[in-house]
Design an enzyme around this catalytic site. Structure first.
Site, PDB file in Angstrom:
ATOM      1  N   TYR A 159      41.093  39.988  15.517  1.00  0.00           N
ATOM      2  CA  TYR A 159      40.556  41.398  14.091  1.00  0.00           C
ATOM      3  C   TYR A 159      39.565  42.013  14.953  1.00  0.00           C
ATOM      4  O   TYR A 159      39.464  43.390  13.890  1.00  0.00           O
ATOM      5  CB  TYR A 159      40.454  40.139  13.336  1.00  0.00           C
ATOM      6  CG  TYR A 159      41.219  39.555  13.430  1.00  0.00           C
ATOM      7  CD1 TYR A 159      42.052  38.237  13.414  1.00  0.00           C
ATOM      8  CD2 TYR A 159      41.682  40.028  11.455  1.00  0.00           C
ATOM      9  CE1 TYR A 159      43.118  37.449  13.088  1.00  0.00           C
ATOM     10  CE2 TYR A 159      43.041  38.549  11.079  1.00  0.00           C
ATOM     11  CZ  TYR A 159      43.053  38.164  12.001  1.00  0.00           C
ATOM     12  OH  TYR A 159      44.129  37.428  11.735  1.00  0.00           O
ATOM     13  N   LYS A 229      41.968  27.074  21.322  1.00  0.00           N
ATOM     14  CA  LYS A 229      43.376  27.149  21.998  1.00  0.00           C
ATOM     15  C   LYS A 229      43.394  27.618  23.708  1.00  0.00           C
ATOM     16  O   LYS A 229      43.851  28.272  24.500  1.00  0.00           O
ATOM     17  CB  LYS A 229      44.001  28.677  21.146  1.00  0.00           C
ATOM     18  CG  LYS A 229      45.441  28.188  22.000  1.00  0.00           C
ATOM     19  CD  LYS A 229      46.454  27.309  21.632  1.00  0.00           C
ATOM     20  CE  LYS A 229      47.659  27.109  22.495  1.00  0.00           C
ATOM     21  NZ  LYS A 229      48.510  25.839  22.259  1.00  0.00           N
ATOM     22  N   ASP A 283      47.130  24.185  18.288  1.00  0.00           N
ATOM     23  CA  ASP A 283      48.519  23.800  17.449  1.00  0.00           C
ATOM     24  C   ASP A 283      48.226  21.659  17.821  1.00  0.00           C
ATOM     25  O   ASP A 283      48.701  21.909  16.188  1.00  0.00           O
ATOM     26  CB  ASP A 283      49.687  23.760  18.792  1.00  0.00           C
ATOM     27  CG  ASP A 283      49.159  23.301  20.242  1.00  0.00           C
ATOM     28  OD1 ASP A 283      48.035  23.602  20.560  1.00  0.00           O
ATOM     29  OD2 ASP A 283      49.830  24.179  21.336  1.00  0.00           O
ATOM     30  N   ASP A 307      42.704  32.136  10.806  1.00  0.00           N
ATOM     31  CA  ASP A 307      43.874  32.915   9.376  1.00  0.00           C
ATOM     32  C   ASP A 307      44.296  31.973   9.071  1.00  0.00           C
ATOM     33  O   ASP A 307      44.812  30.992   8.035  1.00  0.00           O
ATOM     34  CB  ASP A 307      43.502  34.408   9.764  1.00  0.00           C
ATOM     35  CG  ASP A 307      44.563  35.107   9.040  1.00  0.00           C
ATOM     36  OD1 ASP A 307      44.115  34.010   7.567  1.00  0.00           O
ATOM     37  OD2 ASP A 307      44.742  36.042   9.315  1.00  0.00           O
TER      38      ASP A 307
END
Ligand code: NAP
Length: 420
Positions: A159, A229, A283, A307
């Site tokens: 972002y 991640k 995940d 987000d």
């Protein structure tokens, strides 16, 4: 400072900082609070939230002096620009503010005004509590198991806005640099490409994780989970995880314990006052939200994970019409609902203003008005439990009475009167 098109309420007083870094403010009983109603449904939920928050302030012996400031469409009309400098300055100067949603066109056009505002004001932590209110329909069987607070880093990651459009000289230069100079030859497919950069810094990570741990300690929460991640993006998301643990281990002494230490040294027995810091891969975390909801408490995440995850968590407690949020900096807050401007419903006096109202609660809590904040929560809950609701909830429950946005806000105000 003096403003060109912003009217400063005469009888209100400014909130000032005593110790901004530690979020210590001096809050008068008649504070000036800037408000951006927002684009699209902002014209419906903005005034509704303003009314309810004012009612709660009055019911607890105070008065908010609202100061309208402008961004998005309302700013284009008044200033011929999307985000006037005096809007940013007004929020900077008054420290505590609330905004409705602002539209961001996909692809071409200007960059997100929400992102620009957060960056300009250095509101580095986007905080989204997800708790269930009685009577709110949910797609899961036991929504009451969720009581989490998500801390999403707000200023970096993908972002940060460092990206190059396909077909430009710049993107070809970056491709060349990556392939030829950095040794990633044949890593990017031939043909048109868009490229973005994902910076994750020690500074950005540590101040976010610090805010999350401080919150957990102050609010008697059991754990802070770093969601990343890092198995795939080792040097960005993996580093977020490592820096997160570093803060926990180096800055909090006995108050914080890592999950590994808990098992290695304490047989899994959590000491009463300590906050456990653990980590989960994003995940897996998304499925654990559903399968082990009650195990999670405070989450700290880089921007993109935060987000996705907070919208998913929001869905479990009743959807976007309900999900509140706020952006925190040092000694500064800008409350805003999770939802967007839903243009198809704009100006119809139809949508649910609860998310913006409950975002206002976060702002009230931040300035130390816990009584007013609790009143807002109880009154929203009482209204929904009485089945007087907006369309989004009415379509999911039996025997509900469908109210317009403004009627629903009036109903909450009545309940505030009754509960006060
Ligand atoms: P959205 O505006 O959040 O709306 C998506 C759907 O969510 C709506 O169609 C509606 O679903 C439901 N919804 C949202 N707010 C609701 C409310 N208050 N009450 C009841 N239902 C509500 O998402 P979007 O359509 O993807 O985004 C529209 C614009 O908003 C985009 O320009 C986007 O960039 C911007 N946006 C801004 C912010 C922000 O200002 N912070 C955040 C997100 C998106 P149903 O039609 O199924 O009832």
């Amino acid at each position: 400072m003096s403003y060109d098109k912003v009217e400063v309420p005469e009888d209100g007083e400014k909130i000032t900082a005593v110790d901004a870094e530690n979020d210590e403010l001096d809050v008068p009983e008649n504070p000036i609070i800037p408000i951006i109603h927002g684009d699209g449904i902002g014209q419906d939920v903005g005034p509704a939230a303003q009314k309810v928050l004012q009612k709660a302030a009055e019911a607890t012996g105070r008065e908010i002096h609202w100061m309208r400031v402008y961004a998005g469409e309302s700013a284009r009309e008044k200033y011929d620009e999307n985000l006037p400098e005096e809007t940013v300055e007004a929020i900077r100067e008054h420290r505590v503010a609330i905004k409705g949603p602002l539209t961001t066109p996909v692809g071409a056009g200007f960059r997100s005004l929400n992102v620009a505002l957060r960056k300009k004001l250095d509101l580095y932590a986007n905080v989204r509590p997800t708790y269930h209110l009685d009577g709110v329909p949910s797609p899961v069987k036991e929504p009451e198991k969720m009581d989490m607070v998500n801390f999403r880093e707000n200023t970096e990651d993908v972002y940060a806005g460092i990206e190059w459009e396909e077909g430009t000289d710049e993107v070809e230069k970056v491709r060349e640099f990556v392939e030829d100079d950095m040794g990633f030859d044949e890593t990017i497919h031939q043909g048109a490409v868009g490229i973005g950069v994902k910076p994750i810094t020690e500074f950005g990570t540590k101040r976010l994780v610090r805010k999350a741990i401080d919150y957990a300690l102050e609010n008697d929460r059991d754990s802070v989970t770093l969601v990343h991640k890092g198995n795939i993006m080792k040097f960005t998301e993996g580093q977020f995880r490592d820096w997160g643990y570093e803060v926990a281990e180096e800055e909090y002494g006995d108050e914080v314990i890592t999950e590994d230490t808990l098992w290695e040294e304490q047989d899994g027995e959590q000491p009463d006052d300590a906050v456990v810091v653990n980590d989960r891969i994003a995940d897996n975390m998304l499925q654990q939200l559903l399968t082990r909801t009650e195990n999670y408490d405070v989450l700290a995440m880089p921007n993109l994970n935060g987000d996705y995850l907070s919208d998913a968590a929001g869905a479990q407690i009743g959807g976007l019409g309900i999900a509140p949020g706020a952006n925190f900096g040092d000694g500064r807050v800008l409350a805003e609902p999770v939802h967007g401007s839903a243009p198809k419903y704009a100006g119809q006096d139809k949508v649910n203003p609860s998310a913006m109202i409950l975002s206002g609660r976060l702002m009230l809590e931040y300035i130390g008005w816990e009584d007013a904040s609790q009143l807002v929560r109880d009154a929203v809950e009482a209204t929904i439990s009485s089945k007087k609701v907006t369309y989004d909830i009415e379509r999911q429950i039996e025997g509900g009475e469908k109210l317009a946005t403004s009627e629903y806000a009036d109903e909450i105000c009545k309940n505030i009167e009754d509960l006060a």
